[in-house]
Motif scaffolding. Structure first.
Motif, PDB file in Angstrom:
ATOM      1  N   ASN A   1      31.681  50.163  40.386  1.00 52.18           N
ATOM      2  CA  ASN A   1      30.155  50.386  40.517  1.00 52.18           C
ATOM      3  C   ASN A   1      29.664  50.890  39.300  1.00 52.18           C
ATOM      4  N   GLY A   2      30.121  51.679  38.627  1.00 53.41           N
ATOM      5  CA  GLY A   2      29.624  52.262  37.472  1.00 53.41           C
ATOM      6  C   GLY A   2      28.879  53.558  37.822  1.00 53.41           C
ATOM      7  N   ILE A   3      29.300  54.282  39.217  1.00 47.77           N
ATOM      8  CA  ILE A   3      28.583  55.524  39.397  1.00 47.77           C
ATOM      9  C   ILE A   3      28.747  56.583  38.377  1.00 47.77           C
ATOM     10  N   TYR A   4      30.119  56.721  38.019  1.00 48.66           N
ATOM     11  CA  TYR A   4      30.329  57.697  37.051  1.00 48.66           C
ATOM     12  C   TYR A   4      30.157  57.376  35.680  1.00 48.66           C
ATOM     13  N   GLY A   5      29.622  55.891  35.260  1.00 52.57           N
ATOM     14  CA  GLY A   5      29.325  55.678  33.818  1.00 52.57           C
ATOM     15  C   GLY A   5      29.925  54.358  33.884  1.00 52.57           C
ATOM     16  N   GLU A   6      29.493  53.842  32.634  1.00 49.84           N
ATOM     17  CA  GLU A   6      30.017  52.624  32.161  1.00 49.84           C
ATOM     18  C   GLU A   6      31.660  52.615  31.656  1.00 49.84           C
ATOM     19  N   LEU A   7      32.277  51.449  32.091  1.00 49.83           N
ATOM     20  CA  LEU A   7      33.762  51.550  31.936  1.00 49.83           C
ATOM     21  C   LEU A   7      33.877  50.451  30.691  1.00 49.83           C
ATOM     22  N   THR A   8      35.153  50.847  30.039  1.00 53.13           N
ATOM     23  CA  THR A   8      35.493  49.844  28.846  1.00 53.13           C
ATOM     24  C   THR A   8      35.969  48.821  29.579  1.00 53.13           C
ATOM     25  N   GLY A   9      36.150  47.590  28.681  1.00 55.34           N
ATOM     26  CA  GLY A   9      36.548  46.380  29.267  1.00 55.34           C
ATOM     27  C   GLY A   9      38.057  46.482  29.805  1.00 55.34           C
ATOM     28  N   THR A  10      38.911  47.373  29.091  1.00 53.23           N
ATOM     29  CA  THR A  10      40.208  47.768  29.525  1.00 53.23           C
ATOM     30  C   THR A  10      40.061  48.628  30.888  1.00 53.23           C
ATOM     31  N   GLN A  11      39.389  49.714  30.836  1.00 49.24           N
ATOM     32  CA  GLN A  11      39.276  50.572  32.141  1.00 49.24           C
ATOM     33  C   GLN A  11      38.954  49.760  33.164  1.00 49.24           C
ATOM     34  N   LYS A  12      37.898  48.744  33.069  1.00 51.07           N
ATOM     35  CA  LYS A  12      37.516  47.833  34.196  1.00 51.07           C
ATOM     36  C   LYS A  12      38.539  47.044  34.593  1.00 51.07           C
ATOM     37  N   SER A  13      39.501  46.309  33.977  1.00 50.35           N
ATOM     38  CA  SER A  13      40.386  45.487  33.995  1.00 50.35           C
ATOM     39  C   SER A  13      41.613  46.267  34.844  1.00 50.35           C
ATOM     40  N   ARG A  14      41.833  47.388  34.524  1.00 54.25           N
ATOM     41  CA  ARG A  14      42.873  48.223  35.210  1.00 54.25           C
ATOM     42  C   ARG A  14      42.399  48.767  36.591  1.00 54.25           C
ATOM     43  N   ILE A  15      41.290  49.178  36.608  1.00 59.78           N
ATOM     44  CA  ILE A  15      40.738  49.537  37.759  1.00 59.78           C
ATOM     45  C   ILE A  15      40.776  48.265  38.887  1.00 59.78           C
ATOM     46  N   GLU A  16      40.231  47.186  38.455  1.00 58.45           N
ATOM     47  CA  GLU A  16      40.277  46.036  39.167  1.00 58.45           C
ATOM     48  C   GLU A  16      41.780  45.815  39.759  1.00 58.45           C
ATOM     49  N   ARG A  17      42.650  45.693  38.725  1.00 55.97           N
ATOM     50  CA  ARG A  17      43.945  45.540  39.385  1.00 55.97           C
ATOM     51  C   ARG A  17      44.482  46.730  40.383  1.00 55.97           C
ATOM     52  N   ILE A  18      43.948  47.836  40.186  1.00 56.52           N
ATOM     53  CA  ILE A  18      44.155  48.790  41.153  1.00 56.52           C
ATOM     54  C   ILE A  18      43.647  48.570  42.559  1.00 56.52           C
ATOM     55  N   HIS A  19      42.402  48.121  42.587  1.00 61.34           N
ATOM     56  CA  HIS A  19      41.554  47.824  43.688  1.00 61.34           C
ATOM     57  C   HIS A  19      42.143  46.487  44.183  1.00 61.34           C
ATOM     58  N   HIS A  20      42.423  45.656  43.590  1.00 60.12           N
ATOM     59  CA  HIS A  20      43.086  44.094  44.168  1.00 60.12           C
ATOM     60  C   HIS A  20      44.442  44.735  44.729  1.00 60.12           C
ATOM     61  N   ASN A  21      45.550  45.356  44.056  1.00 58.87           N
ATOM     62  CA  ASN A  21      46.672  45.782  44.518  1.00 58.87           C
ATOM     63  C   ASN A  21      46.434  46.808  45.851  1.00 58.87           C
ATOM     64  N   GLY A  22      45.265  47.419  45.792  1.00 60.28           N
ATOM     65  CA  GLY A  22      45.306  48.420  47.089  1.00 60.28           C
ATOM     66  C   GLY A  22      44.885  47.418  48.339  1.00 60.28           C
ATOM     67  N   ARG A  23      44.235  46.513  48.001  1.00 60.43           N
ATOM     68  CA  ARG A  23      43.589  45.649  49.181  1.00 60.43           C
ATOM     69  C   ARG A  23      44.683  44.803  49.723  1.00 60.43           C
ATOM     70  N   SER A  24      45.872  44.269  48.943  1.00 64.11           N
ATOM     71  CA  SER A  24      46.711  43.787  49.234  1.00 64.11           C
ATOM     72  C   SER A  24      47.870  44.602  50.024  1.00 64.11           C
ATOM     73  N   LEU A  25      47.963  45.696  49.570  1.00 66.35           N
ATOM     74  CA  LEU A  25      48.756  46.743  50.264  1.00 66.35           C
ATOM     75  C   LEU A  25      48.176  47.171  51.565  1.00 66.35           C
ATOM     76  N   LEU A  26      46.900  47.225  51.666  1.00 66.21           N
ATOM     77  CA  LEU A  26      46.252  47.407  53.028  1.00 66.21           C
ATOM     78  C   LEU A  26      46.478  46.488  53.809  1.00 66.21           C
ATOM     79  N   ARG A  27      46.136  45.263  53.419  1.00 61.85           N
ATOM     80  CA  ARG A  27      46.346  43.980  54.416  1.00 61.85           C
ATOM     81  C   ARG A  27      47.996  43.984  54.888  1.00 61.85           C
ATOM     82  N   LEU A  28      49.134  44.523  53.873  1.00 57.40           N
ATOM     83  CA  LEU A  28      50.368  44.434  54.751  1.00 57.40           C
ATOM     84  C   LEU A  28      50.433  45.820  55.547  1.00 57.40           C
TER      85      LEU A  28
END
Length: 170
Positions: free
Chosen positions: A128-155
């Motif tokens: 959400n950019g609360i700590y500042g703007e993310l680069t494209g690579t940062q955003k992509s990796r954090i989205e992956r963390i978020h997506h995998n975290g949601r998958s793990l939470l569903r498990l």
């Protein structure tokens, strides 16, 4: 049955023939083969000709047989009772193990859920950019963390649901 002081069988009734799986004639004069203790109740293993092993309970008492000291040995087949006791004990042990498993699954699931919620919350905050703007690579990796975290939470949720279903609470 009656056993003389030498340990030889000198009387057999029809019930003993059934319990030992042998005719009276086969048993008379044969060594009883078990140590006799007066007024004791012993569990003995008897092997039939078929190879089947049965458990008998024998109680002994000193008597006089034909005016000589002897042993009266009262026997009864307790094989089924022993098997029932064994099965009951096994069922109790399996229930105990199942309860431990349920408790373990529940504890592990809850212990995993707490840090996973923190990871998801922090990754969402970063996205959400609360700590500042993310680069494209940062955003992509954090989205992956978020997506995998949601998958793990569903498990984790599925694991908790299965545990509840198994325990009959759902």
């Amino acid at each position: 049955l009656i056993v003389d002081t030498n340990g030889d069988i000198c009387f057999v009734n029809p019930t003993c023939e059934l319990i030992f799986g042998r005719k009276k004639e086969e048993l008379l004069g044969v060594a009883f083969g078990f140590f006799l203790v007066p007024e004791a109740k012993e569990e003995l293993q008897v092997t039939y000709r078929s190879g089947e092993i049965r458990t008998i309970e024998a109680r002994t008492a000193k008597i006089f047989w034909k005016e000589k000291p002897a042993w009266l040995v009262s026997v009864r087949d307790i094989t089924e009772r022993k098997e029932t006791e064994r099965l009951k004990s096994e069922i109790i042990e399996r229930k105990r193990i199942n309860e431990l498993k349920d408790e373990f699954v529940s504890t592990v699931s809850h212990e995993l859920r707490t840090p996973m919620n923190s990871i998801l919350g922090f990754s969402e905050t970063l996205l959400n950019g609360i700590y500042g703007e993310l680069t494209g690579t940062q955003k992509s990796r954090i989205e992956r963390i978020h997506h995998n975290g949601r998958s793990l939470l569903r498990l984790i949720d599925d694991l908790l649901d299965i545990s509840k279903i198994d325990a009959g609470r759902m």
